[in-house]
Design an enzyme around this catalytic site. Structure first.
Site, mmCIF file in Angstrom:
data_model
loop_
_atom_site.group_PDB
_atom_site.id
_atom_site.type_symbol
_atom_site.label_atom_id
_atom_site.label_comp_id
_atom_site.label_asym_id
_atom_site.label_seq_id
_atom_site.Cartn_x
_atom_site.Cartn_y
_atom_site.Cartn_z
ATOM 1 C CE1 TYR A 91 49.360 21.069 13.638
ATOM 2 C CE2 TYR A 91 51.300 21.188 15.056
ATOM 3 C CZ TYR A 91 49.973 20.834 14.862
ATOM 4 O OH TYR A 91 49.259 20.276 15.889
ATOM 5 C CE LYS A 95 47.632 23.398 16.012
ATOM 6 N NZ LYS A 95 46.211 23.333 16.386
#
Length: 261
Positions: A153, A157
């Site tokens: 994640y 991002k």
């Protein structure tokens, strides 16, 4: 913000059936935009019932040519694309570099980074032709920090933050703006996207104390996010609006000062 700042704009919103995507689609519709919502899940029926200017397209955008088909349908229906909001996302299981599973890595990177880049690639020719457009990418606190989420994640991002800045500079002379928002912990259903068979309890225990510095707690001591989906939606709508016409390449924290740490 005046309604006229987004009125009649054609807006693509991914992840429109829940969470930040649903709140964003609803806000744009309330401000009289034309919304083309995309989601892998079912149609947000109340949104469709309440707004005649809402069009829903169900698709798994990670599949081959699904992005091009979705964007083409929007263009064919409305004749233009003014705004793209890359909102759909999934979470990992708090995995670390030594525990991440290949399948989990590929899934998170595909949804959180590859699809948004493909969508930007697909809408840019239309925005260039009309000499204007706004792209808003929903990144995360994890896009600028290594201490608030798992490695997949976090990497996805961070990549989205870099892609946002790259697109902003590359196309700033074409009247196209590309910005991002960095939400803190928000009450959405993204936790349901975690594949629990890949949950890394050691990674969770290492990162969650940082998250706890940002959230409040209920009467039983359970962490409760302080940022609502509508808070994020309003930030997105501002960046899409004419009021933000000279804001380009910015990453806006929406986290009640969590970003100051």
């Amino acid at each position: 913000m005046s309604i006229s700042s987004v009125q009649n704009k054609v807006v693509i919103v991914t992840g429109c059936s829940s969470g930040i995507g649903l709140a964003t689609a609803r806000l744009f519709l309330e401000r009289r935009a034309l919304v083309f919502g995309i989601d892998v899940g079912a149609i947000p029926q109340k949104l469709a019932d309440d707004h005649q200017t809402f069009t829903f397209h169900q698709a798994n955008l990670t599949e081959s040519r699904a992005v091009d088909e979705a964007v083409s349908r929007c263009q064919q229906q409305y004749g233009r694309i003014d705004v793209l909001v890359n909102c759909a996302g999934v979470s990992d299981g708090w995995s670390s570099a030594d525990t991440i599973h290949e399948e989990e890595w590929e899934r998170v990177m595909a949804v959180n980074l590859t699809v948004p880049i493909r969508l930007m690639r697909a809408v840019l020719p239309f925005m260039k032709e009309q000499n204007g457009g706004a792209i808003i990418n929903v990144a995360s606190k994890a896009g600028v920090s290594g201490a608030s989420a798992g490695i997949a994640y976090t990497a996805s991002k961070h990549g989205l933050v870099g892609a946002t800045k790259n697109v902003a500079w590359r196309f700033h002379q074409d009247g196209i703006r590309c910005n991002g928002v960095l939400p803190g912990s928000v009450a959405t259903n993204i936790a349901s996207s975690v594949q629990m068979e890949h949950f890394d309890s050691a990674g969770f225990n290492a990162f969650f104390p940082v998250v706890q510095m940002h959230v409040s707690k209920d009467s039983e001591g359970t962490p409760v996010p302080v940022i609502g989906v509508d808070d994020v939606a309003r930030g997105i709508a501002f960046l899409a609006s004419d009021e933000a016409k000279m804001i380009n390449g910015a990453m806006i924290p929406i986290d009640n000062a969590w970003s100051t740490m």
